[in-house]
Each structure stands twice: as structure tokens, then as C-alpha cells.
Design a protein around this motif. Sequence first.
Motif, PDB file in Angstrom:
ATOM      1  N   GLY A  32       1.741  -6.876 -14.292  1.00  0.00           N
ATOM      2  CA  GLY A  32       1.567  -7.863 -13.236  1.00  0.00           C
ATOM      3  C   GLY A  32       2.059  -7.399 -11.878  1.00  0.00           C
ATOM      4  O   GLY A  32       2.116  -8.187 -10.938  1.00  0.00           O
ATOM      5  N   GLU A  33       2.415  -6.132 -11.746  1.00  0.00           N
ATOM      6  CA  GLU A  33       2.884  -5.596 -10.473  1.00  0.00           C
ATOM      7  C   GLU A  33       1.692  -5.087  -9.661  1.00  0.00           C
ATOM      8  O   GLU A  33       0.733  -4.564 -10.225  1.00  0.00           O
ATOM      9  CB  GLU A  33       3.870  -4.445 -10.706  1.00  0.00           C
ATOM     10  CG  GLU A  33       5.080  -4.842 -11.528  1.00  0.00           C
ATOM     11  CD  GLU A  33       5.849  -3.636 -12.067  1.00  0.00           C
ATOM     12  OE1 GLU A  33       7.053  -3.808 -12.305  1.00  0.00           O
ATOM     13  OE2 GLU A  33       5.255  -2.560 -12.243  1.00  0.00           O
ATOM     14  N   ILE A  34       1.783  -5.225  -8.340  1.00  0.00           N
ATOM     15  CA  ILE A  34       0.721  -4.751  -7.456  1.00  0.00           C
ATOM     16  C   ILE A  34       0.896  -3.246  -7.247  1.00  0.00           C
ATOM     17  O   ILE A  34       1.987  -2.765  -6.944  1.00  0.00           O
ATOM     18  CB  ILE A  34       0.749  -5.479  -6.099  1.00  0.00           C
ATOM     19  CG1 ILE A  34       0.553  -6.986  -6.302  1.00  0.00           C
ATOM     20  CG2 ILE A  34      -0.287  -4.910  -5.144  1.00  0.00           C
ATOM     21  CD1 ILE A  34      -0.803  -7.354  -6.886  1.00  0.00           C
ATOM     22  N   TYR A  35      -0.202  -2.521  -7.430  1.00  0.00           N
ATOM     23  CA  TYR A  35      -0.208  -1.074  -7.261  1.00  0.00           C
ATOM     24  C   TYR A  35      -1.188  -0.727  -6.141  1.00  0.00           C
ATOM     25  O   TYR A  35      -2.318  -1.192  -6.130  1.00  0.00           O
ATOM     26  CB  TYR A  35      -0.625  -0.380  -8.567  1.00  0.00           C
ATOM     27  CG  TYR A  35      -0.671   1.116  -8.456  1.00  0.00           C
ATOM     28  CD1 TYR A  35       0.504   1.858  -8.447  1.00  0.00           C
ATOM     29  CD2 TYR A  35      -1.881   1.786  -8.319  1.00  0.00           C
ATOM     30  CE1 TYR A  35       0.484   3.232  -8.322  1.00  0.00           C
ATOM     31  CE2 TYR A  35      -1.914   3.167  -8.194  1.00  0.00           C
ATOM     32  CZ  TYR A  35      -0.731   3.881  -8.190  1.00  0.00           C
ATOM     33  OH  TYR A  35      -0.760   5.237  -8.061  1.00  0.00           O
ATOM     34  N   CYS A  86      -4.302  -3.387  -6.651  1.00  0.00           N
ATOM     35  CA  CYS A  86      -4.664  -4.004  -7.926  1.00  0.00           C
ATOM     36  C   CYS A  86      -3.405  -4.223  -8.757  1.00  0.00           C
ATOM     37  O   CYS A  86      -2.366  -3.627  -8.525  1.00  0.00           O
ATOM     38  CB  CYS A  86      -5.702  -3.173  -8.674  1.00  0.00           C
ATOM     39  SG  CYS A  86      -5.255  -1.474  -8.920  1.00  0.00           S
ATOM     40  N   GLU A  87      -3.557  -5.094  -9.717  1.00  0.00           N
ATOM     41  CA  GLU A  87      -2.441  -5.467 -10.567  1.00  0.00           C
ATOM     42  C   GLU A  87      -2.428  -4.591 -11.813  1.00  0.00           C
ATOM     43  O   GLU A  87      -3.456  -4.373 -12.443  1.00  0.00           O
ATOM     44  CB  GLU A  87      -2.627  -6.940 -10.970  1.00  0.00           C
ATOM     45  CG  GLU A  87      -1.375  -7.631 -11.389  1.00  0.00           C
ATOM     46  CD  GLU A  87      -1.622  -9.112 -11.592  1.00  0.00           C
ATOM     47  OE1 GLU A  87      -1.638  -9.530 -12.768  1.00  0.00           O
ATOM     48  OE2 GLU A  87      -1.805  -9.825 -10.595  1.00  0.00           O
ATOM     49  N   ASN A  88      -1.234  -4.073 -12.157  1.00  0.00           N
ATOM     50  CA  ASN A  88      -1.137  -3.274 -13.382  1.00  0.00           C
ATOM     51  C   ASN A  88      -0.880  -4.188 -14.580  1.00  0.00           C
ATOM     52  O   ASN A  88      -0.864  -5.423 -14.449  1.00  0.00           O
ATOM     53  CB  ASN A  88      -0.077  -2.174 -13.245  1.00  0.00           C
ATOM     54  CG  ASN A  88       1.334  -2.716 -13.130  1.00  0.00           C
ATOM     55  OD1 ASN A  88       1.609  -3.883 -13.404  1.00  0.00           O
ATOM     56  ND2 ASN A  88       2.255  -1.865 -12.701  1.00  0.00           N
ATOM     57  N   GLY A 145     -10.046  -4.588  -7.580  1.00  0.00           N
ATOM     58  CA  GLY A 145      -8.904  -5.181  -6.892  1.00  0.00           C
ATOM     59  C   GLY A 145      -9.265  -5.598  -5.488  1.00  0.00           C
ATOM     60  O   GLY A 145     -10.433  -5.803  -5.155  1.00  0.00           O
TER      61      GLY A 145
END
Length: 180
Positions: free
Chosen positions: A164-167, A159-161, A128
Motif C-alpha cells: 500500500g506504499e506509493i512508489y 503507483c501503489e506497491n 498508476g
Amino acid sequence: MRQLAVSDKKLRGIPRRLRSLKKWSESYISNFPTIADEDYSYGYWNVKIPVHFSLVQGKQTSRNIQSYCAQMLINAAYDLYQSKPADKDEIRVTCSIVLPDMFSSELCLFTSEEYFNMHTQPGNNIFGQLSLLHGRSLVKDFNLELPKGFAESGILRACENDEGEIYLSEHWYIGEVNKK
């Protein structure tokens, strides 16, 4: 032993679990792993923290318990560092303490400088978007003891899960993290 939490029941036997973690940490005294070069996938070897999920993560844990577990990872890394053979100088000994997902924390040996840099240098890669955590110290925040010869480096990973959400997660590398 690593265990996932499958219920919300109160975790029992916390003092026993912490003693077990201490025993695990001490098992690395004068005990550097004898691993064949082909067993290091991608220039990396690791052992996850051997605890129950609820001991280090979630509503049942506390900062004191997390701090103790982080210190046991650091102690194990230092014991490995102390027992590292002279002909293995190219191997970096570290531990990675991950927040908020402390169950992902691990003891690490890096045999590839390139792979170590992928984990610890700012930029975009398979892990990420990585950026340095300036102005903070896990050692200070958790009141940890940093052994002589060790340093810390904090990395913020975005990073993207799968949805598509940013974690966001913090990865604190403690050990041989200074430039060689």
C-alpha cells in the motif's frame, strides 16, 4: 543475458559485459522482428535490457555505466526504426529507460496507439498516476546522443506497491514518441 543479483559480491567482467551489450544492440541492424500479429499482446512487444542486475542498478553501478547502457538501448531502437518495413508504419519503435529501476528498461514496439498512449499520456490508468516530467531531459542528464527522427518523453509514475506504499519511478520513452 539478464541476471538478478543474488549476492553482494563485486560484479566482475564489466568491460566484457558492456561489449556483449553493444553486440546485442548491433544485432538489430537491418533486423526488424518478424512477429505474427497475434504475438503482440495488448499491442505491444518488448525485449528487456540483457544485463546483470548489478550492472545497471545498486551500489556497484555508476552514472557512466548507466549512460552507456541507456545509449545501447537507444541505438538498438534506432536500428529497429531504420529497418522497419514501409508497410509497418503504424508501429512505434521506442525504448523505455526506467529510473531508479534501470533493470526494467526495455526495447519496445507499440502496435496499438491506444496502448502507447496508456504508457505516455498523463492521467490515471492501470500503470498508476502518470504525469509528464517537464523541465528535465534524460538525454541531457546522461549525455546521450539522440538519433535524427527520435524524441524523448519523460513520465513520472506513482503507483501503489503490495504493502500500500506509493512508489515513484521515471519512465523515459525515446524513439517515435511524437504525435502521429
